[in-house]
Motif scaffolding. Structure first.
Motif, PDB file in Angstrom:
ATOM      1  N   PHE A   1     -39.144 -38.811 -27.002  1.00  0.00           N
ATOM      2  CA  PHE A   1     -39.852 -40.090 -27.057  1.00  0.00           C
ATOM      3  C   PHE A   1     -38.840 -41.214 -27.127  1.00  0.00           C
ATOM      4  N   GLU A   2     -38.871 -42.066 -26.110  1.00  0.00           N
ATOM      5  CA  GLU A   2     -37.911 -43.157 -26.050  1.00  0.00           C
ATOM      6  C   GLU A   2     -38.660 -44.455 -25.764  1.00  0.00           C
ATOM      7  N   ILE A   3     -38.341 -45.498 -26.492  1.00  0.00           N
ATOM      8  CA  ILE A   3     -38.985 -46.792 -26.315  1.00  0.00           C
ATOM      9  C   ILE A   3     -38.075 -47.670 -25.451  1.00  0.00           C
ATOM     10  N   LYS A   4     -38.592 -48.065 -24.318  1.00  0.00           N
ATOM     11  CA  LYS A   4     -37.853 -48.967 -23.437  1.00  0.00           C
ATOM     12  C   LYS A   4     -38.215 -50.408 -23.779  1.00  0.00           C
ATOM     13  N   TRP A   5     -37.437 -51.340 -23.286  1.00  0.00           N
ATOM     14  CA  TRP A   5     -37.692 -52.745 -23.583  1.00  0.00           C
ATOM     15  C   TRP A   5     -39.009 -53.214 -22.997  1.00  0.00           C
ATOM     16  N   TYR A   6     -39.413 -52.673 -21.840  1.00  0.00           N
ATOM     17  CA  TYR A   6     -40.656 -53.111 -21.223  1.00  0.00           C
ATOM     18  C   TYR A   6     -41.876 -52.560 -21.945  1.00  0.00           C
ATOM     19  N   HIS A   7     -41.742 -51.440 -22.671  1.00  0.00           N
ATOM     20  CA  HIS A   7     -42.849 -50.960 -23.500  1.00  0.00           C
ATOM     21  C   HIS A   7     -43.150 -51.970 -24.606  1.00  0.00           C
ATOM     22  N   LEU A   8     -42.108 -52.481 -25.234  1.00  0.00           N
ATOM     23  CA  LEU A   8     -42.295 -53.488 -26.281  1.00  0.00           C
ATOM     24  C   LEU A   8     -42.862 -54.778 -25.699  1.00  0.00           C
ATOM     25  N   LEU A   9     -42.410 -55.152 -24.515  1.00  0.00           N
ATOM     26  CA  LEU A   9     -42.903 -56.364 -23.876  1.00  0.00           C
ATOM     27  C   LEU A   9     -44.381 -56.246 -23.526  1.00  0.00           C
ATOM     28  N   PHE A  10     -44.793 -55.119 -22.939  1.00  0.00           N
ATOM     29  CA  PHE A  10     -46.201 -54.933 -22.590  1.00  0.00           C
ATOM     30  C   PHE A  10     -47.076 -54.885 -23.837  1.00  0.00           C
ATOM     31  N   GLY A  11     -46.601 -54.234 -24.886  1.00  0.00           N
ATOM     32  CA  GLY A  11     -47.362 -54.182 -26.134  1.00  0.00           C
ATOM     33  C   GLY A  11     -47.531 -55.557 -26.741  1.00  0.00           C
ATOM     34  N   LEU A  12     -46.471 -56.347 -26.746  1.00  0.00           N
ATOM     35  CA  LEU A  12     -46.541 -57.692 -27.301  1.00  0.00           C
ATOM     36  C   LEU A  12     -47.453 -58.587 -26.468  1.00  0.00           C
ATOM     37  N   LEU A  13     -47.355 -58.494 -25.156  1.00  0.00           N
ATOM     38  CA  LEU A  13     -48.228 -59.287 -24.293  1.00  0.00           C
ATOM     39  C   LEU A  13     -49.693 -58.892 -24.463  1.00  0.00           C
ATOM     40  N   GLY A  14     -49.959 -57.601 -24.565  1.00  0.00           N
ATOM     41  CA  GLY A  14     -51.332 -57.140 -24.781  1.00  0.00           C
ATOM     42  C   GLY A  14     -51.895 -57.636 -26.099  1.00  0.00           C
ATOM     43  N   LEU A  15     -51.083 -57.600 -27.145  1.00  0.00           N
ATOM     44  CA  LEU A  15     -51.515 -58.090 -28.452  1.00  0.00           C
ATOM     45  C   LEU A  15     -51.791 -59.592 -28.411  1.00  0.00           C
ATOM     46  N   LEU A  16     -50.942 -60.345 -27.731  1.00  0.00           N
ATOM     47  CA  LEU A  16     -51.154 -61.785 -27.608  1.00  0.00           C
ATOM     48  C   LEU A  16     -52.429 -62.099 -26.826  1.00  0.00           C
ATOM     49  N   VAL A  17     -52.704 -61.324 -25.795  1.00  0.00           N
ATOM     50  CA  VAL A  17     -53.918 -61.553 -25.011  1.00  0.00           C
ATOM     51  C   VAL A  17     -55.155 -61.291 -25.864  1.00  0.00           C
ATOM     52  N   VAL A  18     -55.153 -60.214 -26.635  1.00  0.00           N
ATOM     53  CA  VAL A  18     -56.299 -59.894 -27.496  1.00  0.00           C
ATOM     54  C   VAL A  18     -56.513 -60.994 -28.536  1.00  0.00           C
ATOM     55  N   VAL A  19     -55.436 -61.440 -29.175  1.00  0.00           N
ATOM     56  CA  VAL A  19     -55.551 -62.500 -30.180  1.00  0.00           C
ATOM     57  C   VAL A  19     -56.052 -63.795 -29.546  1.00  0.00           C
ATOM     58  N   PHE A  20     -55.538 -64.139 -28.370  1.00  0.00           N
ATOM     59  CA  PHE A  20     -55.966 -65.356 -27.693  1.00  0.00           C
ATOM     60  C   PHE A  20     -57.451 -65.305 -27.337  1.00  0.00           C
TER      61      PHE A  20
END
Length: 50
Positions: free
Chosen positions: A7-26
Protein backbone atom coordinates in the motif's frame (compact mmCIF):
# COMPACT_ATOMS: atom_id res chain seq x y z
CA UNK A 1 4.93 7.63 1.34
CA UNK A 2 4.93 3.93 1.86
CA UNK A 3 2.97 2.62 4.82
CA UNK A 4 2.84 -1.06 3.99
CA UNK A 5 4.71 -2.97 1.33
CA UNK A 6 1.59 -3.37 -0.81
CA UNK A 7 0.00 0.00 0.00
CA UNK A 8 1.57 3.21 -1.19
CA UNK A 9 0.09 6.71 -1.09
CA UNK A 10 0.95 8.85 -4.09
CA UNK A 11 0.68 12.62 -4.13
CA UNK A 12 -2.33 12.53 -6.47
CA UNK A 13 -4.24 10.26 -4.06
CA UNK A 14 -3.96 12.98 -1.42
CA UNK A 15 -4.91 15.64 -3.95
CA UNK A 16 -8.03 13.78 -5.12
CA UNK A 17 -9.07 13.08 -1.53
CA UNK A 18 -8.65 16.72 -0.55
CA UNK A 19 -10.53 17.95 -3.61
CA UNK A 20 -13.36 15.50 -2.98
CA UNK A 21 -13.63 16.61 0.65
CA UNK A 22 -13.70 20.27 -0.39
CA UNK A 23 -16.44 19.59 -2.93
CA UNK A 24 -18.59 17.81 -0.33
CA UNK A 25 -18.13 20.62 2.20
CA UNK A 26 -18.88 23.27 -0.42
CA UNK A 27 -22.10 21.54 -1.55
CA UNK A 28 -23.31 21.10 2.04
CA UNK A 29 -22.61 24.74 2.87
CA UNK A 30 -24.24 25.92 -0.36
CA UNK A 31 -27.39 23.93 0.38
CA UNK A 32 -27.80 24.66 4.08
CA UNK A 33 -26.52 28.22 4.48
CA UNK A 34 -28.97 29.62 1.95
CA UNK A 35 -32.26 29.73 3.83
CA UNK A 36 -34.51 29.27 0.82
CA UNK A 37 -32.37 26.81 -1.14
CA UNK A 38 -33.40 23.68 0.76
CA UNK A 39 -37.04 24.78 0.84
CA UNK A 40 -37.01 25.22 -2.95
CA UNK A 41 -36.22 21.53 -3.40
CA UNK A 42 -39.30 20.43 -1.48
CA UNK A 43 -41.95 23.04 -2.24
CA UNK A 44 -42.78 25.29 -5.11
CA UNK A 45 -44.00 28.89 -4.93
CA UNK A 46 -47.30 27.76 -6.45
CA UNK A 47 -47.97 25.19 -3.72
CA UNK A 48 -51.21 25.76 -1.84
CA UNK A 49 -50.64 25.57 1.90
CA UNK A 50 -53.72 25.29 4.12
Amino acid sequence: MQIYRSFEIKWYHLLFGLLGLLVVVFVLLWLFIGKSRVRNFFEDETDIVA
